[in-house]
Design a protein around this motif. Structure first.
Motif, PDB file in Angstrom:
ATOM      1  N   SER A  31     -37.268  32.020 -22.003  1.00  0.00           N
ATOM      2  CA  SER A  31     -36.579  30.831 -21.692  1.00  0.00           C
ATOM      3  C   SER A  31     -36.393  30.500 -20.175  1.00  0.00           C
ATOM      4  O   SER A  31     -36.529  29.351 -19.685  1.00  0.00           O
ATOM      5  CB  SER A  31     -34.995  30.965 -22.348  1.00  0.00           C
ATOM      6  OG  SER A  31     -35.288  31.119 -23.536  1.00  0.00           O
ATOM      7  N   ALA A  32     -36.198  31.607 -19.376  1.00  0.00           N
ATOM      8  CA  ALA A  32     -35.927  31.246 -18.006  1.00  0.00           C
ATOM      9  C   ALA A  32     -37.490  30.609 -17.286  1.00  0.00           C
ATOM     10  O   ALA A  32     -37.251  30.027 -16.640  1.00  0.00           O
ATOM     11  CB  ALA A  32     -35.766  32.857 -17.245  1.00  0.00           C
ATOM     12  N   SER A 109     -34.060  29.465 -10.306  1.00  0.00           N
ATOM     13  CA  SER A 109     -35.235  28.689  -9.596  1.00  0.00           C
ATOM     14  C   SER A 109     -34.814  28.237  -8.300  1.00  0.00           C
ATOM     15  O   SER A 109     -33.465  28.186  -7.934  1.00  0.00           O
ATOM     16  CB  SER A 109     -35.702  27.554 -10.506  1.00  0.00           C
ATOM     17  OG  SER A 109     -34.881  26.539 -10.590  1.00  0.00           O
ATOM     18  N   GLY A 110     -35.728  27.351  -7.563  1.00  0.00           N
ATOM     19  CA  GLY A 110     -35.308  26.568  -6.427  1.00  0.00           C
ATOM     20  C   GLY A 110     -36.208  27.371  -5.201  1.00  0.00           C
ATOM     21  O   GLY A 110     -36.318  28.540  -5.207  1.00  0.00           O
ATOM     22  N   THR A 135     -32.642  36.000  -4.044  1.00  0.00           N
ATOM     23  CA  THR A 135     -33.072  36.357  -5.423  1.00  0.00           C
ATOM     24  C   THR A 135     -32.485  35.930  -6.613  1.00  0.00           C
ATOM     25  O   THR A 135     -31.450  36.289  -6.771  1.00  0.00           O
ATOM     26  CB  THR A 135     -33.550  37.821  -5.452  1.00  0.00           C
ATOM     27  OG1 THR A 135     -33.985  38.354  -4.210  1.00  0.00           O
ATOM     28  CG2 THR A 135     -34.563  38.364  -6.568  1.00  0.00           C
ATOM     29  N   TYR A 136     -33.053  35.153  -7.296  1.00  0.00           N
ATOM     30  CA  TYR A 136     -32.366  34.595  -8.488  1.00  0.00           C
ATOM     31  C   TYR A 136     -32.975  35.243  -9.714  1.00  0.00           C
ATOM     32  O   TYR A 136     -33.798  36.303  -9.795  1.00  0.00           O
ATOM     33  CB  TYR A 136     -32.683  33.037  -8.909  1.00  0.00           C
ATOM     34  CG  TYR A 136     -34.209  32.538  -8.450  1.00  0.00           C
ATOM     35  CD1 TYR A 136     -35.226  32.668  -9.224  1.00  0.00           C
ATOM     36  CD2 TYR A 136     -34.322  31.696  -7.429  1.00  0.00           C
ATOM     37  CE1 TYR A 136     -36.345  32.477  -8.976  1.00  0.00           C
ATOM     38  CE2 TYR A 136     -35.634  31.280  -6.975  1.00  0.00           C
ATOM     39  CZ  TYR A 136     -36.461  31.621  -7.951  1.00  0.00           C
ATOM     40  OH  TYR A 136     -37.813  31.134  -7.706  1.00  0.00           O
ATOM     41  N   GLY A 137     -32.267  35.110 -10.830  1.00  0.00           N
ATOM     42  CA  GLY A 137     -32.658  35.712 -12.128  1.00  0.00           C
ATOM     43  C   GLY A 137     -33.750  35.012 -12.838  1.00  0.00           C
ATOM     44  O   GLY A 137     -34.110  33.852 -12.543  1.00  0.00           O
ATOM     45  N   PRO A 138     -34.433  35.907 -13.801  1.00  0.00           N
ATOM     46  CA  PRO A 138     -34.022  37.100 -14.154  1.00  0.00           C
ATOM     47  C   PRO A 138     -34.751  38.104 -13.111  1.00  0.00           C
ATOM     48  O   PRO A 138     -34.567  39.495 -13.420  1.00  0.00           O
ATOM     49  CB  PRO A 138     -34.718  37.235 -15.734  1.00  0.00           C
ATOM     50  CG  PRO A 138     -35.925  36.103 -15.540  1.00  0.00           C
ATOM     51  CD  PRO A 138     -35.562  35.294 -14.621  1.00  0.00           C
ATOM     52  N   LEU A 231     -29.469  21.154 -23.425  1.00  0.00           N
ATOM     53  CA  LEU A 231     -28.796  21.417 -22.375  1.00  0.00           C
ATOM     54  C   LEU A 231     -28.049  22.687 -22.366  1.00  0.00           C
ATOM     55  O   LEU A 231     -27.908  23.448 -21.661  1.00  0.00           O
ATOM     56  CB  LEU A 231     -27.914  20.142 -21.791  1.00  0.00           C
ATOM     57  CG  LEU A 231     -28.482  19.104 -21.299  1.00  0.00           C
ATOM     58  CD1 LEU A 231     -27.704  18.057 -20.674  1.00  0.00           C
ATOM     59  CD2 LEU A 231     -29.446  19.449 -19.943  1.00  0.00           C
ATOM     60  N   GLY A 232     -27.320  22.694 -23.619  1.00  0.00           N
ATOM     61  CA  GLY A 232     -26.572  24.031 -23.908  1.00  0.00           C
ATOM     62  C   GLY A 232     -27.346  25.099 -23.852  1.00  0.00           C
ATOM     63  O   GLY A 232     -27.175  26.279 -23.277  1.00  0.00           O
ATOM     64  N   TRP A 233     -28.553  25.108 -24.733  1.00  0.00           N
ATOM     65  CA  TRP A 233     -29.433  26.073 -24.797  1.00  0.00           C
ATOM     66  C   TRP A 233     -30.042  26.610 -23.426  1.00  0.00           C
ATOM     67  O   TRP A 233     -29.856  27.660 -23.027  1.00  0.00           O
ATOM     68  CB  TRP A 233     -30.747  26.104 -25.567  1.00  0.00           C
ATOM     69  CG  TRP A 233     -31.737  26.616 -25.307  1.00  0.00           C
ATOM     70  CD1 TRP A 233     -32.171  28.088 -25.737  1.00  0.00           C
ATOM     71  CD2 TRP A 233     -33.035  26.562 -24.576  1.00  0.00           C
ATOM     72  NE1 TRP A 233     -33.166  28.416 -25.412  1.00  0.00           N
ATOM     73  CE2 TRP A 233     -33.913  27.770 -24.628  1.00  0.00           C
ATOM     74  CE3 TRP A 233     -33.433  25.475 -23.713  1.00  0.00           C
ATOM     75  CZ2 TRP A 233     -34.989  28.020 -23.841  1.00  0.00           C
ATOM     76  CZ3 TRP A 233     -34.581  25.807 -22.961  1.00  0.00           C
ATOM     77  CH2 TRP A 233     -35.392  26.651 -23.193  1.00  0.00           C
ATOM     78  N   GLY A 234     -30.118  25.703 -22.369  1.00  0.00           N
ATOM     79  CA  GLY A 234     -30.692  26.048 -21.025  1.00  0.00           C
ATOM     80  C   GLY A 234     -29.639  26.585 -20.408  1.00  0.00           C
ATOM     81  O   GLY A 234     -29.888  27.278 -19.392  1.00  0.00           O
ATOM     82  N   ASP A 235     -28.236  26.230 -20.490  1.00  0.00           N
ATOM     83  CA  ASP A 235     -27.439  26.644 -19.605  1.00  0.00           C
ATOM     84  C   ASP A 235     -27.007  28.363 -19.988  1.00  0.00           C
ATOM     85  O   ASP A 235     -27.106  28.993 -19.457  1.00  0.00           O
ATOM     86  CB  ASP A 235     -26.041  26.037 -19.685  1.00  0.00           C
ATOM     87  CG  ASP A 235     -25.944  24.611 -19.025  1.00  0.00           C
ATOM     88  OD1 ASP A 235     -26.727  24.481 -18.274  1.00  0.00           O
ATOM     89  OD2 ASP A 235     -25.227  23.798 -19.772  1.00  0.00           O
ATOM     90  N   ASP A 236     -27.121  28.583 -21.404  1.00  0.00           N
ATOM     91  CA  ASP A 236     -26.913  29.743 -21.901  1.00  0.00           C
ATOM     92  C   ASP A 236     -28.182  30.722 -21.376  1.00  0.00           C
ATOM     93  O   ASP A 236     -27.875  31.847 -21.012  1.00  0.00           O
ATOM     94  CB  ASP A 236     -26.775  29.796 -23.321  1.00  0.00           C
ATOM     95  CG  ASP A 236     -25.228  29.524 -23.821  1.00  0.00           C
ATOM     96  OD1 ASP A 236     -24.587  29.111 -23.117  1.00  0.00           O
ATOM     97  OD2 ASP A 236     -25.350  29.205 -25.014  1.00  0.00           O
ATOM     98  N   ALA A 237     -29.343  30.263 -21.531  1.00  0.00           N
ATOM     99  CA  ALA A 237     -30.545  31.001 -20.995  1.00  0.00           C
ATOM    100  C   ALA A 237     -30.508  31.351 -19.722  1.00  0.00           C
ATOM    101  O   ALA A 237     -30.781  32.395 -19.220  1.00  0.00           O
ATOM    102  CB  ALA A 237     -31.967  30.243 -21.461  1.00  0.00           C
ATOM    103  N   SER A 238     -30.060  30.267 -19.023  1.00  0.00           N
ATOM    104  CA  SER A 238     -30.056  30.513 -17.384  1.00  0.00           C
ATOM    105  C   SER A 238     -28.911  31.621 -17.040  1.00  0.00           C
ATOM    106  O   SER A 238     -29.256  32.387 -16.255  1.00  0.00           O
ATOM    107  CB  SER A 238     -29.812  29.187 -16.848  1.00  0.00           C
ATOM    108  OG  SER A 238     -30.834  28.200 -16.907  1.00  0.00           O
ATOM    109  N   LEU A 239     -27.922  31.474 -17.447  1.00  0.00           N
ATOM    110  CA  LEU A 239     -26.731  32.285 -17.242  1.00  0.00           C
ATOM    111  C   LEU A 239     -27.307  33.813 -17.851  1.00  0.00           C
ATOM    112  O   LEU A 239     -26.619  34.891 -17.121  1.00  0.00           O
ATOM    113  CB  LEU A 239     -25.486  31.986 -17.752  1.00  0.00           C
ATOM    114  CG  LEU A 239     -24.844  30.854 -16.865  1.00  0.00           C
ATOM    115  CD1 LEU A 239     -23.788  30.326 -17.759  1.00  0.00           C
ATOM    116  CD2 LEU A 239     -24.395  31.255 -15.622  1.00  0.00           C
TER     117      LEU A 239
END
Length: 346
Positions: A31-32, A109-110, A135-138, A231-239
């Motif tokens: 997902s990330a 990202s970024g 360093t970002y996730g994951p 968007l909800g899926w993306g927020d949860d996956a990112s966190l």
């Protein structure tokens, strides 16, 4: 024979589906990586919008400086993530008020290079501007990024003469996830009990930190949880990718990241903005501004009417072809001038 071939094909396809579902369920990586690609594509488009507005001369830079070399801090290991860029007016010989900027990207990202044109614009107005990577996730999990950014602050103080930094005239700035990180670092600097809880020693002192600039950020991280749709899926996956916690509702990291619950009246003077078409504005930026004001913090806010057109999306401040973005730039520069500019009282 055909029927047998068909069943084998269906079995293979079913196996692929099962493996894919399992992969997305047991690891944040698939997902990330999808979300990261979307963000990277968007960042390239916004960078292209900014580029024509950057000065073509009058700004010098030092790029890809390693800030983690020799660090003894926990979580901090030299890599391509632990680098920074410095921008300052050509011919600078004296220390200048300094903006230290943390980029956004949903914590997964970024890159500092995405915002280079914006940094050059700020530097052309008489500031030293530093863009930080982390360093970002994951690839790494919370609180790695926080410790790395604090190490970057320490490195900059130790090399303030080299990079034309006035260590007593610093503003921390960030956008999106970078605004969350900026608010967290500012809380670490100004609230000893919060820093102690994170087991981190802030590099900057409250006296050195003259203000913060927060664009389109997240300050109540739990507001992102349980949302419907992509968007909800993306927020949860990112966190999940950033914190390593699958149970985000009960995540200690998410609670610690939600700075709206940790700030106090010692938080530095703040400029904060968000677009009217960005859901984070109503859910995070406006409540955070109100919380700071209730604590007695001096807040400069720039928000827009709900019916403002064209609608201003997330990270609108970088879309310099918009009148609203130009207004945001003007007000940001006014805030910087007041806090760390040549006309400010240090």
């Amino acid at each position: 024979m055909r029927k047998k071939w068909l069943w084998r094909t269906l079995a293979v396809l079913a196996g692929i589906v099962v493996v894919t579902v399992v992969a997305f369920t047991v690891s944040p990586w698939p997902s990330a990586l999808i979300i990261r690609q979307v963000f990277q594509d968007g960042a390239k488009k916004v960078a292209a919008i900014m580029e024509p507005y950057a000065p073509t001369s009058g700004v010098d830079s030092v790029l890809d400086v390693q800030y983690a070399e020799g660090s003894t801090e926990p979580y901090v290991t030299p890599s391509s993530f632990t680098q920074l860029d410095v921008f300052y007016p050509t011919g600078t010989t004296e220390p200048l008020g300094t903006v230290i900027w943390t980029h956004g990207g949903a914590w997964i990202s970024g890159n500092k290079s995405n915002d280079r044109s914006y940094f050059e614009i700020l530097a052309s107005k008489g500031y030293t501007v530093v863009g930080l990577n982390y360093t970002y996730g994951p690839e790494a999990q919370y609180p790695t990024a926080v410790f790395e950014l604090n190490q970057a602050h320490k490195f900059l103080l130790e090399n303030s003469d080299k990079f034309h930094i006035n260590p007593d005239a610093i503003v921390l700035a960030g956008d999106s996830a970078g605004a969350q990180l900026t608010s967290q670092l500012a809380t670490i600097i100004t609230k000893p009990s919060y820093a102690a809880g994170m087991k981190i020693t802030p590099a900057l002192s409250p006296e050195q930190l003259q203000g913060v600039v927060l664009n389109c950020g997240v300050y109540e991280v739990t507001s992102l949880l349980g949302q419907k749709g992509i968007l909800g899926w993306g927020d949860d996956a990112s966190l999940w990718a950033y914190t390593g916690d699958r149970d985000l509702v009960n995540s200690a990291a998410v609670a610690e990241m939600s700075t709206i619950h940790h700030v106090d009246g010692n938080f530095p003077e703040t400029y904060i903005s968000g677009g009217n078409a960005d859901p984070l504005t109503a859910e995070n930026s406006k409540p955070f501004a109100a919380k700071l004001q209730s604590l007695g913090v001096n807040v400069t806010e720039l928000f827009w009417p709900d019916d403002y057109t064209p609608p201003l999306p997330h990270e609108y401040q970088f879309r310099l072809n918009l009148d609203a973005a130009q207004t945001a730039l003007t007000q940001t520069l006014a805030f910087l001038d007041e806090r760390i500019g040549s006309s400010s009282a240090q």
